[in-house]
Design a protein around this motif. Structure first.
Motif, PDB file in Angstrom:
ATOM      1  N   ILE A  51       0.437   4.868   1.594  1.00 51.07           N
ATOM      2  CA  ILE A  51      -0.441   5.571   2.537  1.00 51.07           C
ATOM      3  C   ILE A  51      -0.115   7.063   2.508  1.00 51.07           C
ATOM      4  N   ILE A  94      -6.040  -0.020  -3.671  1.00 51.52           N
ATOM      5  CA  ILE A  94      -6.081   0.781  -2.437  1.00 51.52           C
ATOM      6  C   ILE A  94      -6.632  -0.108  -1.330  1.00 51.52           C
ATOM      7  N   GLN A 110      -7.297   6.892   1.277  1.00 52.03           N
ATOM      8  CA  GLN A 110      -6.884   6.160   0.075  1.00 52.03           C
ATOM      9  C   GLN A 110      -7.696   6.597  -1.147  1.00 52.03           C
ATOM     10  N   ALA A 127      -4.187   9.993   5.891  1.00 52.73           N
ATOM     11  CA  ALA A 127      -4.538   8.777   6.637  1.00 52.73           C
ATOM     12  C   ALA A 127      -4.288   8.974   8.127  1.00 52.73           C
ATOM     13  N   ASP A 183      -6.341   9.646  -2.641  1.00 51.84           N
ATOM     14  CA  ASP A 183      -5.083   9.426  -3.372  1.00 51.84           C
ATOM     15  C   ASP A 183      -5.261   8.597  -4.638  1.00 51.84           C
ATOM     16  N   PRO A 210       0.827  -1.215   0.000  1.00 53.86           N
ATOM     17  CA  PRO A 210       0.000   0.000   0.000  1.00 53.86           C
ATOM     18  C   PRO A 210       0.858   1.260   0.000  1.00 53.86           C
ATOM     19  N   THR A 242      -8.174  -0.636   2.913  1.00 49.06           N
ATOM     20  CA  THR A 242      -8.694  -0.158   4.193  1.00 49.06           C
ATOM     21  C   THR A 242      -8.094  -1.007   5.319  1.00 49.06           C
TER      22      THR A 242
END
Ligand SMILES: *Cc1c(COP(=O)(O)O)cnc(C)c1O
Length: 410
Positions: A39, A229, A285, A43, A288, A37, A231
């Motif tokens: 980040i 992306i 995310q 975030a 982005d 990922p 979570t």
């Protein structure tokens, strides 16, 4: 794999393949993981907000915010966040009428979750062949197969060999490459089978102007740690039908009827909701995402250019489609697992952390006795020759970025 006759195809060795991959990635960026990922700074702000306000769990504003952001991005009327993509698929299938003892068609070349979600409902996966161009279902072969296998019983399609109803077909956008959604949907309509989209890998992918996951009766996305992306863990159901969307929310949140204090549940439902903490990360995310997709596109273009004119095929977006290039893939032209595994071992030695594609579902002992098309040779051929390449959005800038994590005051 088609090359025009006038082009000469350059046959390259394993060492040459590795050299070209290292040149794309950059020696300084090795070892390069398959997918990590990226980040962004917001975030920290959003997750910290959850911690500061104590809204860390099943209630909180980030879940709704995240659902709205995903719905807006994908163009789906509604998006219902879930604890992971597998749970999203299970619930989507249940809402699409997949019942105990029925069969669900799907490509044999997929991640295990597609088949497992069907099994959780007591239904049986039924494996079909893929098309080597986009790795989705082979529409022509499917049509012929269904003509042969299906009979109508009380107005429903039934597998004449097993006598089980065929309730749904799951289309899978493998590695984010859109398959022929419109053709597949048309076949499903023709045979009265519900079309569901496993777009777990497809955020940011489009068939024509439309985001994937919007063509089926329901579609799902995954936000697992290795997807485009993340979570942390999470998924979402995409719905364009108001009633189905409401049912999806209800079924993923314990089936509780709204009341200030009473616990009344009107259906045996699931606790599949996405925690607020995870949704907070998801909101960052989503902000982005456009930039990450651009970076992934640039990387894919570099891989494609690196093998142009050679006997190594790099999987690229089907014409008329836009792919998110979740995981880049090369397909070797040499047959056999042995060749592939020799190359994989060398790649790992060099720090190019690559992976073979999933073992086809019909070859796994747990699913070996499921119904299937007799001829799955494209699936088997691709499974022996496809290698996924490091594909992180920040692949070529990992070093400096990791050192510069934003600091947040507590
Ligand atoms: C990742 C994935 C899933 C499941 O998503 P999880 O969030 O990991 O549960 C389902 N189908 C496919 C094709 C996937 O790649």
């Amino acid at each position: 794999m088609s090359q025009t006759v006038s082009e000469t195809v350059q046959v390259i060795t394993h060492d040459e393949i590795i050299a070209r991959l290292v040149a794309v990635i950059g020696r300084d960026n090795l070892p390069a993981q398959l997918h990590v990922p990226e980040i962004g700074p917001s975030a920290w702000t959003y997750v910290k907000d959850c911690l500061d306000t104590n809204w860390v769990s099943s209630v909180g504003t980030y879940v709704t915010k995240f659902e709205t952001m995903v719905a807006e991005f994908t163009g789906a009327r509604q998006a219902i966040a879930t604890v992971n993509g597998t749970a999203a698929l299970q619930v989507a299938l249940q809402l699409c009428g997949v019942e105990y003892g029925s069969e669900v068609l799907m490509p044999s070349l997929t991640f295990i979750a597609t088949a497992n979600a069907v099994s959780y409902l007591g239904a049986v996966p039924h494996f079909v062949e893929i098309n080597e161009r986009h790795l989705g279902c082979d529409v022509g072969r499917l049509r012929d197969y269904l003509k042969d296998v299906l009979v109508a019983k009380n107005g429903s399609p039934v597998n004449r060999f097993t006598q089980r109803r065929i309730t749904a077909l799951i289309g899978v956008h493998a590695f984010g490459h859109p398959f022929d959604v419109e053709e597949l949907r048309e076949i499903c309509r023709q045979f009265q089978i519900t079309f569901v989209e496993d777009a777990a890998e497809g955020i940011g992918s489009y068939f024509g102007p439309t985001h994937v996951g919007n063509f089926g009766k329901l579609g799902i996305l995954s936000f697992n740690g290795n997807k485009t992306i993340t979570t942390g863990g999470g998924g979402i159901i995409l719905a364009n039908d108001e009633t189905l969307a409401k049912q999806a929310k209800h079924l993923t949140t314990t089936g509780k009827l709204p009341h200030p204090w009473e616990f009344i549940h009107d259906v045996v439902a699931y606790n599949y909701r996405l925690p607020n903490l995870n949704a907070a990360l998801g909101c960052s995310q989503m902000e982005d995402l456009p930039r990450l997709l651009e970076a992934k596109r640039e990387l894919a273009a570099a891989y494609i250019a690196a093998f142009k004119g050679t006997n190594v095929r790099v999987l690229s977006e089907p014409s008329g489609c836009r792919s998110n290039y979740w995981l880049n893939a090369i397909i070797l032209d040499s047959p056999g697992l042995e060749q592939r595994d020799v190359l994989l071992a060398k790649l790992h030695q060099q720090g190019v952390i690559s992976r073979p594609v999933w073992k086809p579902m019909h070859q796994l002992p747990i699913y070996a006795t499921c119904p299937r098309m007799p001829d799955l040779h494209v699936t088997e051929l691709i499974s022996e020759r496809l290698i996924n390449l490091p594909s992180s959005s920040n692949l070529r800038s990992v070093g400096p970025k990791l050192a510069k994590r934003p600091r947040v005051e507590h």
